[in-house]
Design an enzyme around this catalytic site. Structure first.
Site, PDB file in Angstrom:
ATOM      1  N   HIS A  48     -67.599  21.968 -15.320  1.00 27.49           N
ATOM      2  CA  HIS A  48     -68.634  22.433 -16.275  1.00 27.49           C
ATOM      3  C   HIS A  48     -68.658  24.013 -16.239  1.00 27.49           C
ATOM      4  CE1 HIS A  48     -70.737  21.761 -12.362  1.00 27.49           C
ATOM      5  NE2 HIS A  48     -70.965  22.826 -12.517  1.00 27.49           N
TER       6      HIS A  48
HETATM    7  C1  T46 Z   1     -70.358  25.169  -9.087  1.00 29.85           C
HETATM    8  C2  T46 Z   1     -69.830  24.222  -8.078  1.00 29.85           C
HETATM    9  C3  T46 Z   1     -69.044  25.065  -6.806  1.00 29.85           C
HETATM   10  C4  T46 Z   1     -79.252  19.667  -7.688  1.00 29.85           C
HETATM   11  O1  T46 Z   1     -80.281  18.955  -7.810  1.00 29.85           O
HETATM   12  N1  T46 Z   1     -79.551  21.110  -7.232  1.00 29.85           N
HETATM   13  C5  T46 Z   1     -78.501  21.974  -7.136  1.00 29.85           C
HETATM   14  O2  T46 Z   1     -78.778  23.070  -6.597  1.00 29.85           O
HETATM   15  C6  T46 Z   1     -77.143  21.480  -7.439  1.00 29.85           C
HETATM   16  C7  T46 Z   1     -76.102  22.494  -7.355  1.00 29.85           C
HETATM   17  C8  T46 Z   1     -76.932  20.209  -7.685  1.00 29.85           C
HETATM   18  N2  T46 Z   1     -77.985  19.205  -8.061  1.00 29.85           N
HETATM   19  C9  T46 Z   1     -77.681  17.962  -8.349  1.00 29.85           C
HETATM   20  C10 T46 Z   1     -77.446  17.978 -10.192  1.00 29.85           C
HETATM   21  C11 T46 Z   1     -76.532  16.763 -10.011  1.00 29.85           C
HETATM   22  O3  T46 Z   1     -77.156  15.627 -10.213  1.00 29.85           O
HETATM   23  O4  T46 Z   1     -76.784  17.522  -7.712  1.00 29.85           O
HETATM   24  C12 T46 Z   1     -75.837  17.054  -8.798  1.00 29.85           C
HETATM   25  C13 T46 Z   1     -74.356  17.242  -8.637  1.00 29.85           C
HETATM   26  O5  T46 Z   1     -74.619  18.713  -9.059  1.00 29.85           O
HETATM   27  P1  T46 Z   1     -73.214  19.426  -9.833  1.00 29.85           P
HETATM   28  O6  T46 Z   1     -72.586  18.661 -10.842  1.00 29.85           O
HETATM   29  O7  T46 Z   1     -73.736  20.865 -10.211  1.00 29.85           O
HETATM   30  O8  T46 Z   1     -72.437  19.853  -8.578  1.00 29.85           O
HETATM   31  P2  T46 Z   1     -70.705  20.262  -8.324  1.00 29.85           P
HETATM   32  O9  T46 Z   1     -70.473  20.471  -6.960  1.00 29.85           O
HETATM   33  O10 T46 Z   1     -69.690  19.703  -9.342  1.00 29.85           O
HETATM   34  O11 T46 Z   1     -71.041  21.803  -9.231  1.00 29.85           O
HETATM   35  C14 T46 Z   1     -71.849  22.640  -8.165  1.00 29.85           C
HETATM   36  C15 T46 Z   1     -72.329  23.809  -9.401  1.00 29.85           C
HETATM   37  O12 T46 Z   1     -73.208  23.084 -10.342  1.00 29.85           O
HETATM   38  C16 T46 Z   1     -71.424  24.769  -9.965  1.00 29.85           C
HETATM   39  O13 T46 Z   1     -71.838  25.478 -10.880  1.00 29.85           O
HETATM   40  O14 T46 Z   1     -69.731  25.917  -9.359  1.00 29.85           O
HETATM   41  O15 T46 Z   1     -70.760  23.262  -7.331  1.00 29.85           O
END
Ligand code: T46
Length: 134
Positions: A48
């Site tokens: 993303h």
């Molecule tokens: C990036 C990489 C390194 C939350 O509720 N709070 C938070 O602070 C975060 C980061 C996530 N979430 C929830 C949202 C989703 O339901 O956790 C789930 C997975 O989140 P996300 O799709 O953001 O996870 P990653 O690890 O794929 O991505 C994250 C960051 O969004 C992204 O910007 O660079 O970690």
């Protein structure tokens, strides 16, 4: 695409090192810190872009690859040194992969979590940056 690696100041000692993040090390006001751990080696995280969020990724332990795309270029960076963080600006597509066993990715972020800041579809991302670059 400009890649920005930020050196984390360290205090070296024969008993081990201390990495210190204070003052102006991070080029934005810190609103959130989170970390990825216990990531299976086959897993891909990210996939993303963010419209406004700035983030500094620091490999506290182990290694992983970060694939960055700006709609034109694709660059892969391996993060494996806890004193070197990768700054990811807004409007950059990112994918994280090849996590080593025990890898920990700490993320220092400029904003609190906001799902509305995400662009989770690659075609939407391309359309978004095209509109916002004009
Ligand atoms: C990036 C990489 C390194 C939350 O509720 N709070 C938070 O602070 C975060 C980061 C996530 N979430 C929830 C949202 C989703 O339901 O956790 C789930 C997975 O989140 P996300 O799709 O953001 O996870 P990653 O690890 O794929 O991505 C994250 C960051 O969004 C992204 O910007 O660079 O970690």
């Amino acid at each position: 695409m400009e890649i920005q690696i930020i050196e984390i100041p360290k205090i070296k000692n024969t008993k081990g090192n201390i990495g210190v993040i204070e003052m102006d090390v991070v080029p934005f006001d810190i609103k959130r810190v989170y970390y990825l751990y216990d990531v299976p080696s086959s897993a891909k995280r990210g996939g993303h872009a963010h419209k406004a969020l700035l983030q500094l990724l620091i490999p506290l332990s182990g290694s992983f690859d970060v694939v960055l795309k700006d709609g034109t270029e694709k660059i892969t960076i391996t993060l494996n040194k806890p004193d070197r963080g990768l700054l990811i600006k807004s409007n950059i597509w990112r994918e994280l992969e090849n996590f080593s066993s025990g890898a920990v990715c700490m993320v220092i972020a400029s904003e609190v979590y906001d799902e509305d800041d995400y662009i989770r579809n690659y075609d939407d991302f391309l359309a978004y940056i095209k509109t916002n670059q004009q």
